[in-house]
Design a protein around this motif. Structure first.
Motif, mmCIF file in Angstrom:
data_model
loop_
_atom_site.group_PDB
_atom_site.id
_atom_site.type_symbol
_atom_site.label_atom_id
_atom_site.label_comp_id
_atom_site.label_asym_id
_atom_site.label_seq_id
_atom_site.Cartn_x
_atom_site.Cartn_y
_atom_site.Cartn_z
ATOM 1 N N GLN A 82 -4.597 2.785 -4.721
ATOM 2 C CA GLN A 82 -4.339 4.098 -4.140
ATOM 3 C C GLN A 82 -4.700 5.173 -5.160
ATOM 4 N N ASN A 119 0.829 -1.210 0.000
ATOM 5 C CA ASN A 119 0.000 0.000 0.000
ATOM 6 C C ASN A 119 0.862 1.258 0.000
ATOM 7 N N GLN A 120 1.943 1.247 0.763
ATOM 8 C CA GLN A 120 2.830 2.408 0.799
ATOM 9 C C GLN A 120 3.501 2.629 -0.559
ATOM 10 N N SER A 163 0.916 4.006 -2.957
ATOM 11 C CA SER A 163 0.653 5.411 -2.637
ATOM 12 C C SER A 163 1.766 6.314 -3.154
ATOM 13 N N ILE A 186 -4.695 -4.012 -4.133
ATOM 14 C CA ILE A 186 -4.227 -2.737 -3.583
ATOM 15 C C ILE A 186 -4.618 -1.641 -4.554
#
Length: 167
Positions: A154, A78-79, A82, A152
């Motif tokens: 973002q 996720n990071q 993002s 995932i």
């Protein structure tokens, strides 16, 4: 053993100590009783119980460990997604070129998300006349067999940067 005896040669339970010759006279050796520390049950009946408990609980313990590792890798995925979405949006906001922003987002996701996110797609689109949106999607890596990598996604949206000369 001598430290367990209290005054007058008695142990903690109040029993007296046998003379050394008594056991030999009866024809048997003196065997101290083994008591389980918590329940008062003789330890002989519990032999091998810890091995069986380990065999029963080990698969559950390993599943919990692998699930924790998979959750950590999902967080890192996720990071990375993002960061890739922010980079794609930054390029789109400054250059207003969706193709270049998508290419930069994919390259950034491959660089930052190596090993934590798979199957990355980047979409950059205009929202109205003065904003852009970058969407990065992918799959987290699979660690636990039977639990696939989760999806995932973002999204980053921001205003298009414009040059305004000083007046």
């Amino acid at each position: 053993m001598g430290g367990d005896l209290g005054p007058a040669g008695r142990d903690r339970r109040g029993r007296g100590r046998r003379a050394a010759g008594e056991a030999a006279v009866e024809g048997r050796q003196h065997q101290p009783r083994r008591w389980h520390a918590l329940s008062g049950v003789r330890a002989g009946r519990d032999r091998g119980a810890s091995t069986i408990e380990l065999a029963l609980y080990m698969p559950l313990l390993l599943f919990v460990i692998f699930a924790t590792v998979q959750a950590a890798l999902l967080f890192l995925g996720n990071q990375a997604a993002s960061a890739a979405a922010r980079e794609a949006a930054r390029v789109a906001r400054t250059t207003q070129d969706a193709g270049a922003a998508e290419a930069r987002g994919r390259a950034y996701a491959a660089q930052v998300g190596q090993g934590v996110i798979e199957g990355v797609t980047v979409q950059v689109s205009a929202v109205g006349a003065d904003e852009v949106r970058a969407v990065v999607t992918g799959r987290g890596v699979q660690v636990v067999p039977g639990i696939p990598g989760l999806r995932i996604e973002q999204v980053v949206q921001g205003p298009v940067e414009e040059f305004r000369p000083d007046l």
